[in-house]
Motif scaffolding. Structure first.
Motif, mmCIF file in Angstrom:
data_model
loop_
_atom_site.group_PDB
_atom_site.id
_atom_site.type_symbol
_atom_site.label_atom_id
_atom_site.label_comp_id
_atom_site.label_asym_id
_atom_site.label_seq_id
_atom_site.Cartn_x
_atom_site.Cartn_y
_atom_site.Cartn_z
ATOM 1 N N ALA A 46 -7.120 -1.231 -9.272
ATOM 2 C CA ALA A 46 -7.506 -1.020 -8.050
ATOM 3 C C ALA A 46 -8.048 -2.696 -7.553
ATOM 4 C CB ALA A 46 -8.474 -0.176 -7.979
ATOM 5 N N LEU A 53 0.826 -1.247 -0.235
ATOM 6 C CA LEU A 53 -0.140 0.038 0.187
ATOM 7 C C LEU A 53 0.771 1.272 0.074
ATOM 8 C CD1 LEU A 53 -3.040 0.327 0.139
ATOM 9 C CD2 LEU A 53 -2.988 0.571 2.397
ATOM 10 N N LEU A 67 -5.123 -4.648 -7.012
ATOM 11 C CA LEU A 67 -4.333 -4.280 -5.590
ATOM 12 C C LEU A 67 -5.534 -5.026 -4.538
ATOM 13 C CD1 LEU A 67 -2.317 -2.680 -4.218
ATOM 14 C CD2 LEU A 67 -3.950 -0.667 -4.093
ATOM 15 N N ALA A 68 -6.749 -4.584 -4.555
ATOM 16 C CA ALA A 68 -7.477 -4.821 -3.506
ATOM 17 C C ALA A 68 -7.482 -6.355 -3.212
ATOM 18 C CB ALA A 68 -8.936 -4.216 -3.836
ATOM 19 N N LEU A 121 -4.421 -7.248 -1.413
ATOM 20 C CA LEU A 121 -4.303 -6.791 -0.008
ATOM 21 C C LEU A 121 -5.091 -7.801 0.732
ATOM 22 C CD1 LEU A 121 -4.064 -2.802 -0.266
ATOM 23 C CD2 LEU A 121 -2.105 -4.424 0.011
#
Lengths: 369, 306
Positions: A343, A302, A346-347, A350
């Motif tokens: 996104a 992040l 990434l999400a 994560l």
């Protein structure tokens, strides 16, 4: 937390895997992470598009499953080429794999002008089928290239999917390596401070306190400015910021562990401090270290995205998820998919790391009780 | 009590000094200077500028002069905003950032505590899963994704809220930035509240209350008080950063707060603004740590009597 860790290697190994397998969320997260890493590693090799290839005729193409070009793109490209060649289009016929076109002009058409087809991303090199009227009427055949852009293309006409996968390599590598840097600094610092104790400990912990109070963004910005925008140094800088929690945890563990009988015995036998730390203290603090490490990786990823978002991260044509997201945020009105797909990657990463970390921490905490 | 506070303040002084020193010299380590431009200045002009801003003095002497002006509350002149002192810039920017940050923290405290409470009371079922999902989303969807999406949905598509700008603090301009700022805080507060409540609800004093047949609302009020300690520690740590402005939120929504000045200053080597921001944040961190300690003593009698 402070109770002794009983390490029975075979038993803990078995129960760790058993536990991960027993919890579907943890298992799914591990699988997703594995797939993500695999996709980022081999995906760009399998992809038909190099990550830095610019398709000038396919700028900001939306995501779709069907191959390009479609008929309107062919017509647009054909009329564009005709304009450049200074000829009129008499007739075209598109059968899906190639375009037959009849071109007319007042003057004989120079065959060299067919080079415009070579430069196009839509046609393969064209060849002349027939020439009439002393070259004023030309029939030609241009095979169509077939390009699939699953996630569409960016504002420069580059394939988004390939770029996301390449970016994933960078983001994952930064996540792992920066965490490793933080691990090394934090464990060393914490173990030395805790073991030395007294004034050394006080000074070292005062340093941690000061770095804590410095704004985190300030440190990252200053470190990237000092080191330059070098790919490798970015994760050194991030790791150098993120070691504080690790140092505190390891120090706390060391403080309790160093009073154990086996440490006292080692000291009585004259073992050097380095050997005691390495043989007795760090191995016994591994549980909490591993637990905080798994939650450190998503934080670092992040942070890298954030640094890249500010324009201080990796530089073009290389990219990371943060860079892609910041590009996407700029074109959000016309092409929201440029933000949403990176996104999403990434999400998902994560989230999987977070769930895995929580499960892992739960495992160590119950084992410590 | 007063003595305790005074001792804490005194202990903070060397820390603050070291922070000022560390950031001062770190900043000067970075290559480039505040007057670097695309077209190099004439050497005489550059030398003159450096002289006016005292950049030609030895570094140690510069630091000494800076410390002196700092003690009288003067952050010095800005290098880029000619004719503005850092104090003047902060006087305009800090209230804006603090207002947004304060609203976001209040929102996070209310919503986060409510979510944590609900999911701690019923630990299984749809509601608990929903809260878990919200808490996870707040962590994995960073503000720089949330902010453009909110702009797209509410600003560009529904056209119900402005996409950015401060507009003298009109409430419509504040909604999207505050929500963006609050989401990660809500997630953290909900997670912490839930974990702490589950812990507390198992403890003997709560069992006693249940045995006495107190109404549920009463019991949860007791439990919340005990469970608020970890939330308090977290918010105390986060407060300094939230109140001094989020770089991402202020950049994306075009808000003239501290965060934007800070990044521009760091990139443009505007030493005084960067130093000023670092010191303001460090002061706030120290202040909030003290406040959290005092609140601990107020909430938890065991801490008070130690």
């Amino acid at each position: 937390m402070n109770r002794p860790l009983t390490i029975d290697k075979a038993k803990t190994d078995r129960s760790l895997f058993a536990r991960i397998a027993a919890n579907p969320a943890t298992l799914a997260s591990a699988l997703i992470l594995g797939l993500m890493a695999l996709a980022c590693l081999i995906g760009p090799i399998l992809s038909p598009h190099p990550y830095d290839r610019v398709y000038r005729d396919y700028v900001l193409i939306g995501p779709s499953l069907t191959a390009h070009p479609d008929t309107t793109e062919v017509d647009a490209a054909m009329s564009d080429i005709a304009r450049r060649m200074r000829v009129e289009i008499a007739a075209t016929q598109n059968d899906g794999t190639k375009l037959r076109a009849t071109l007319t002009s007042d003057r004989p058409i120079d065959a060299r002008a067919l080079r415009y087809f070579d430069r196009s991303d839509i046609f393969a090199p064209a060849h002349i089928v027939s020439s009439e009227d002393e070259g004023r009427r030309l029939s030609l055949e241009a095979p169509l290239r077939r390009e699939v852009f699953l996630f569409g293309t960016d504002a420069n006409g580059r394939d988004l999917l390939t770029r996301i996968l390449i970016a994933g390599r960078v983001s994952l590598a930064v996540g792992l390596l920066a965490s490793f840097v933080a691990l090394v600094i934090g464990v060393t610092f914490g173990a030395v401070a805790g073991y030395a104790g007294g004034r050394v400990d006080a000074v070292m912990m005062r340093i941690v306190e000061i770095v804590y109070a410095l704004p985190f963004i300030f440190l990252v910005i200053v470190l990237t400015m000092i080191f330059g925008r070098n790919f490798i140094l970015i994760f050194v800088a991030i790791g150098a910021v993120e070691w504080l929690d690790m140092a505190r945890i390891v120090r706390g563990q060391t403080l309790t562990l160093k009073r154990r009988d086996y440490v006292l015995a080692a000291e009585a036998l004259g073992a050097p401090a380095r050997a005691i730390l390495w043989r007795h203290i760090i191995p016994n603090a591994l549980g909490p270290i591993a637990a905080s490490l798994t939650l450190l990786v998503p934080r670092v990823i992040l942070l890298e995205s954030f640094v890249s978002f500010l324009g201080l991260g990796v530089q073009e044509p290389l990219t990371s998820w943060g860079v892609l997201i910041s590009d996407g945020a700029r074109t959000i009105q016309s092409a929201a998919y440029l933000l949403i797909f990176p996104a999403l990657f990434l999400a998902v990463t994560l989230g999987a790391l977070q769930i895995l970390g929580d499960g892992w921490r739960g495992f160590f905490e119950t084992r410590n009780d | 009590m007063v003595r305790h506070i005074l001792a804490r303040v005194m202990a903070a002084v060397p820390t603050l000094f070291l922070i000022a020193a560390a950031s001062f010299f770190l900043m000067r380590l970075a290559p480039g200077g505040p007057f670097d431009a695309e077209r190099a200045l004439a050497p005489e002009i550059a030398a003159n500028l450096r002289h006016i801003y005292r950049l030609d003095l030895p570094l140690a002497q510069q630091f000494w002069l800076y410390l002196q002006s700092l003690l009288s509350g003067d952050f010095g002149p800005s290098f880029h905003w000619r004719d503005f002192t850092v104090n003047e810039l902060f006087a305009k920017a800090l209230p804006i950032s603090a207002q947004l940050g304060g609203e976001a923290m209040a929102l996070a405290l209310i919503v986060g505590t409510a979510l944590g409470l609900v999911s701690a009371i019923r630990q299984t079922g749809l509601v608990a899963h929903l809260v878990g999902a919200v808490a996870l989303l707040g962590i994995i969807v960073p503000p720089f994704v949330v902010a453009p999406l909110l702009q797209l949905v509410f600003g560009l598509t529904l056209k119900s809220l402005p996409v950015g700008g401060w507009n003298e603090g009109a409430w419509r301009n504040q909604i999207l930035p505050v929500v963006t700022l609050a989401l990660p805080l809500i997630a953290a507060v909900a997670r912490l509240t839930r974990a702490a409540l589950i812990d507390v609800l198992d403890q003997p004093h709560i069992r006693t209350l249940r045995a006495f047949g107190l109404p549920a609302a009463h019991i949860y009020a007791h439990a919340l008080r005990a469970a608020s300690l970890p939330v308090l520690s977290y918010l105390g740590l986060a407060a300094a950063n939230v109140l001094t402005g989020s770089v991402v939120v202020e950049t994306i929504f075009g808000i003239p707060g501290m965060g934007r000045y800070f990044v521009d200053a760091a990139l443009g080597r505007d030493y005084t603004i960067v130093m000023g921001t670092v010191i303001v944040i460090a002061l706030l961190v120290t202040g909030f740590n003290l406040l959290v300690d005092l609140a601990y003593a107020w909430i938890d009698p065991r801490v008070r009597h130690e």
